[in-house]
Design an enzyme around this catalytic site. Structure first.
Site, PDB file in Angstrom:
ATOM      1  N   SER A 136       0.827  -1.207   0.000  1.00  0.00           N
ATOM      2  CA  SER A 136       0.000   0.000   0.000  1.00  0.00           C
ATOM      3  C   SER A 136       0.859   1.254   0.000  1.00  0.00           C
ATOM      4  O   SER A 136       0.445   2.289  -0.493  1.00  0.00           O
ATOM      5  CB  SER A 136      -0.923   0.008   1.210  1.00  0.00           C
ATOM      6  OG  SER A 136      -0.159   0.013   2.398  1.00  0.00           O
ATOM      7  N   HIS A 157      -1.097  -2.429  -7.221  1.00  0.00           N
ATOM      8  CA  HIS A 157      -1.787  -2.106  -5.974  1.00  0.00           C
ATOM      9  C   HIS A 157      -3.303  -2.144  -6.146  1.00  0.00           C
ATOM     10  O   HIS A 157      -3.881  -1.308  -6.850  1.00  0.00           O
ATOM     11  CB  HIS A 157      -1.335  -0.723  -5.462  1.00  0.00           C
ATOM     12  CG  HIS A 157      -1.939  -0.352  -4.155  1.00  0.00           C
ATOM     13  ND1 HIS A 157      -2.432   0.900  -3.882  1.00  0.00           N
ATOM     14  CD2 HIS A 157      -2.166  -1.091  -3.046  1.00  0.00           C
ATOM     15  CE1 HIS A 157      -2.914   0.915  -2.658  1.00  0.00           C
ATOM     16  NE2 HIS A 157      -2.772  -0.283  -2.128  1.00  0.00           N
ATOM     17  N   GLU A 169      -3.664   0.260  -9.387  1.00  0.00           N
ATOM     18  CA  GLU A 169      -2.535   1.170  -9.598  1.00  0.00           C
ATOM     19  C   GLU A 169      -1.330   0.358 -10.058  1.00  0.00           C
ATOM     20  O   GLU A 169      -0.906  -0.578  -9.373  1.00  0.00           O
ATOM     21  CB  GLU A 169      -2.179   1.898  -8.285  1.00  0.00           C
ATOM     22  CG  GLU A 169      -3.187   2.951  -7.883  1.00  0.00           C
ATOM     23  CD  GLU A 169      -2.820   3.669  -6.587  1.00  0.00           C
ATOM     24  OE1 GLU A 169      -3.098   4.873  -6.486  1.00  0.00           O
ATOM     25  OE2 GLU A 169      -2.258   3.039  -5.657  1.00  0.00           O
ATOM     26  N   ASN A 207      -3.692   6.321  -1.898  1.00  0.00           N
ATOM     27  CA  ASN A 207      -3.421   6.456  -0.468  1.00  0.00           C
ATOM     28  C   ASN A 207      -2.790   7.804  -0.119  1.00  0.00           C
ATOM     29  O   ASN A 207      -2.974   8.309   0.982  1.00  0.00           O
ATOM     30  CB  ASN A 207      -2.550   5.297   0.028  1.00  0.00           C
ATOM     31  CG  ASN A 207      -3.376   4.046   0.296  1.00  0.00           C
ATOM     32  OD1 ASN A 207      -4.576   4.129   0.600  1.00  0.00           O
ATOM     33  ND2 ASN A 207      -2.774   2.893   0.159  1.00  0.00           N
TER      34      ASN A 207
HETATM   35  N1  3HC Z   1     -16.762  -9.810  -3.243  1.00  0.00           N
HETATM   36  C1  3HC Z   1     -17.658  -9.765  -4.234  1.00  0.00           C
HETATM   37  N2  3HC Z   1     -18.690  -8.898  -4.240  1.00  0.00           N
HETATM   38  C2  3HC Z   1     -18.814  -8.049  -3.198  1.00  0.00           C
HETATM   39  C3  3HC Z   1     -17.900  -8.038  -2.128  1.00  0.00           C
HETATM   40  C4  3HC Z   1     -16.838  -8.965  -2.187  1.00  0.00           C
HETATM   41  N3  3HC Z   1     -15.910  -9.022  -1.223  1.00  0.00           N
HETATM   42  N4  3HC Z   1     -18.265  -7.069  -1.254  1.00  0.00           N
HETATM   43  C5  3HC Z   1     -19.365  -6.486  -1.756  1.00  0.00           C
HETATM   44  N5  3HC Z   1     -19.701  -7.077  -2.941  1.00  0.00           N
HETATM   45  C6  3HC Z   1     -20.780  -6.696  -3.833  1.00  0.00           C
HETATM   46  C7  3HC Z   1     -22.120  -6.999  -3.250  1.00  0.00           C
HETATM   47  O1  3HC Z   1     -22.538  -8.299  -3.577  1.00  0.00           O
HETATM   48  C8  3HC Z   1     -22.995  -5.933  -3.872  1.00  0.00           C
HETATM   49  O2  3HC Z   1     -23.416  -6.323  -5.178  1.00  0.00           O
HETATM   50  P1  3HC Z   1     -24.801  -5.774  -5.776  1.00  0.00           P
HETATM   51  O3  3HC Z   1     -24.698  -4.284  -5.771  1.00  0.00           O
HETATM   52  O4  3HC Z   1     -24.858  -6.353  -7.123  1.00  0.00           O
HETATM   53  O5  3HC Z   1     -25.852  -6.299  -4.857  1.00  0.00           O
HETATM   54  C9  3HC Z   1     -22.072  -4.759  -4.055  1.00  0.00           C
HETATM   55  O6  3HC Z   1     -20.743  -5.287  -3.999  1.00  0.00           O
HETATM   56  C10 3HC Z   1     -22.260  -3.742  -2.973  1.00  0.00           C
HETATM   57  O7  3HC Z   1     -22.103  -4.363  -1.704  1.00  0.00           O
HETATM   58  P2  3HC Z   1     -23.084  -4.196  -0.467  1.00  0.00           P
HETATM   59  O8  3HC Z   1     -24.486  -3.955  -0.941  1.00  0.00           O
HETATM   60  O9  3HC Z   1     -22.823  -5.310   0.476  1.00  0.00           O
HETATM   61  O10 3HC Z   1     -22.577  -2.911   0.296  1.00  0.00           O
HETATM   62  P3  3HC Z   1     -22.334  -1.452  -0.223  1.00  0.00           P
HETATM   63  O11 3HC Z   1     -23.241  -1.038  -1.287  1.00  0.00           O
HETATM   64  O12 3HC Z   1     -22.260  -0.676   1.026  1.00  0.00           O
HETATM   65  O13 3HC Z   1     -20.866  -1.513  -0.862  1.00  0.00           O
HETATM   66  C11 3HC Z   1     -18.530  -1.374  -0.689  1.00  0.00           C
HETATM   67  C12 3HC Z   1     -19.782  -2.017  -0.161  1.00  0.00           C
HETATM   68  C13 3HC Z   1     -18.285  -1.816  -2.117  1.00  0.00           C
HETATM   69  C14 3HC Z   1     -17.395  -1.862   0.214  1.00  0.00           C
HETATM   70  C15 3HC Z   1     -18.680   0.184  -0.655  1.00  0.00           C
HETATM   71  O14 3HC Z   1     -19.114   0.586   0.597  1.00  0.00           O
HETATM   72  C16 3HC Z   1     -17.393   0.919  -0.969  1.00  0.00           C
HETATM   73  O15 3HC Z   1     -17.022   1.082  -2.121  1.00  0.00           O
HETATM   74  N6  3HC Z   1     -16.683   1.404   0.090  1.00  0.00           N
HETATM   75  C17 3HC Z   1     -15.417   2.100  -0.056  1.00  0.00           C
HETATM   76  C18 3HC Z   1     -14.317   1.094  -0.177  1.00  0.00           C
HETATM   77  C19 3HC Z   1     -12.982   1.738  -0.383  1.00  0.00           C
HETATM   78  O16 3HC Z   1     -12.805   2.943  -0.422  1.00  0.00           O
HETATM   79  N7  3HC Z   1     -11.961   0.889  -0.520  1.00  0.00           N
HETATM   80  C20 3HC Z   1     -10.597   1.334  -0.674  1.00  0.00           C
HETATM   81  C21 3HC Z   1      -9.927   1.303   0.660  1.00  0.00           C
HETATM   82  S1  3HC Z   1      -8.232   1.822   0.550  1.00  0.00           S
HETATM   83  C22 3HC Z   1      -7.412   0.430   0.067  1.00  0.00           C
HETATM   84  O17 3HC Z   1      -7.943  -0.647  -0.082  1.00  0.00           O
HETATM   85  C23 3HC Z   1      -5.956   0.606  -0.205  1.00  0.00           C
HETATM   86  C24 3HC Z   1      -5.106  -0.091   0.821  1.00  0.00           C
HETATM   87  O18 3HC Z   1      -3.770   0.028   0.403  1.00  0.00           O
HETATM   88  C25 3HC Z   1      -5.238   0.464   2.215  1.00  0.00           C
END
Ligand code: 3HC
Length: 301
Positions: A136, A157, A169, A207
């Site tokens: 990350s 990434h 990335e 990030n």
């Molecule tokens: N695998 C497959 N599908 C998944 C899943 C997974 N692990 N998690 C969620 N889904 C699918 C669900 O089935 C759902 O599909 P649908 O819309 O067709 O029904 C869809 O994704 C949306 O999921 P949920 O309805 O359960 O929940 P949300 O609508 O709240 O979405 C989320 C969840 C996608 C996590 C959304 O809240 C989001 O985008 N959050 C921000 C995440 C983010 O910013 N991530 C980056 C973090 S930083 C990082 O990772 C970098 C590292 O270096 C620190």
């Protein structure tokens, strides 16, 4: 000439076998998207129990994906899950994964441990194998400092949850060849991601920008300017983010959040990344977010 045409042909250079080292959340997500794309995948981790957990979570997440593709056809859903999961072979032995076109490392965020792994991979893998880190925020060039194939090395990434987040990335290392860069971009596309390119700079694009945002949200809550719920609602409804900053910190893990901020501070000296007493305290107390059942909010384990 003929040779030239052959060496330019993408099908000859295409990545068909991928090894993912590290069976945690990111590693299993990366293995999943490669398997969904029809590639052969080796998922390697030292801990057999972690591989069990990874296989279960991949099955679950493949079901979510399959249900979207095949809506009301249960037989097709099962077939999709079976086919994709059968493409993933798990092992606790690194050597089972060395014969791959691409190796993506997603192990613990410790520079020396990563360096040791890459040095070993560099010795064990065939010449054509491309090596990449999913770090990350650790410097890609530092991770690869000891390897010989510096032209076949860089960063890939991913974002959590890997099957859902559309970004990848691609981090250019100092000596990465144009061929390796193109292969990485094409592979990213093949696993369904939109690729952006960044130099080996602290936090890369996402990030580096999420850091100040997250840090200011934590300080805002620490000062008591607004409740955690209102900070989160504010950014969801006022700025269109899917999660608020404190929810996102819980989701990513407060330990990871702290780690990224620390690295950014060390590398840039920008006071915006300075350690935050509230974050330090919560991490010390083991309140790491969703994975431990409590962070800023409480979760059912
Ligand atoms: N695998 C497959 N599908 C998944 C899943 C997974 N692990 N998690 C969620 N889904 C699918 C669900 O089935 C759902 O599909 P649908 O819309 O067709 O029904 C869809 O994704 C949306 O999921 P949920 O309805 O359960 O929940 P949300 O609508 O709240 O979405 C989320 C969840 C996608 C996590 C959304 O809240 C989001 O985008 N959050 C921000 C995440 C983010 O910013 N991530 C980056 C973090 S930083 C990082 O990772 C970098 C590292 O270096 C620190």
């Amino acid at each position: 000439g003929l040779t030239r045409n052959f060496s330019n042909s993408t099908s000859l250079n295409a990545i068909k076998t991928v090894t993912v080292v590290g069976g945690g959340l990111m590693g299993s997500g990366i293995a999943q998207v490669a398997a969904q794309a029809g590639q052969n995948v080796n998922l390697i981790d030292l801990k057999p129990e972690l591989l069990d957990t990874a296989q279960k979570s991949i099955q679950n997440n493949l079901h979510r994906v399959a249900r979207k593709i095949h809506k009301d056809a249960p037989a097709k859903i099962e077939e999709y899950v079976k086919e994709a999961s059968e493409r993933i072979k798990v092992s606790t032995n690194l050597e089972d994964g060395t014969n791959a076109d691409l190796i993506v490392e997603a192990i613990v965020e410790k520079l020396d441990v990563k360096q040791q792994l890459f040095n070993r991979l560099d010795q064990l893998c065939p010449e054509h194998t491309i090596l990449a880190s999913n770090t990350s925020s650790i410097s890609i060039n530092e991770i690869g400092a000891g390897i010989k194939r510096k032209n076949k090395f860089g960063g890939l990434h991913f974002f959590n949850p890997v099957p859902v987040m559309r970004l990848l990335e691609v981090i250019k290392s100092e000596q990465m060849s144009e061929e390796t860069y193109q292969a990485m971009m094409e592979w990213g596309k093949s696993v369904g991601k939109t690729c952006i390119t960044c130099k080996d700079t602290p936090g890369f694009v996402v990030n580096r920008l999420l850091g100040p945002y997250s840090a200011e949200a934590l300080r805002m809550y620490e000062r008591g300017d607004a409740s955690k719920e209102d900070i989160d609602i504010g950014m969801k409804l006022g700025a269109g983010y899917p999660m608020g900053p404190l929810e996102l910190s819980d989701y990513t893990g407060l330990d990871t959040n702290k780690f990224v901020l620390n690295v950014l501070y060390e590398k840039t000296g920008n006071p915006v990344f300075k350690s935050i007493p509230l974050l330090d305290k919560m991490v010390a107390e083991g309140k790491l977010g969703v994975k431990t059942g409590e962070g800023f909010y409480k979760y059912k384990k």
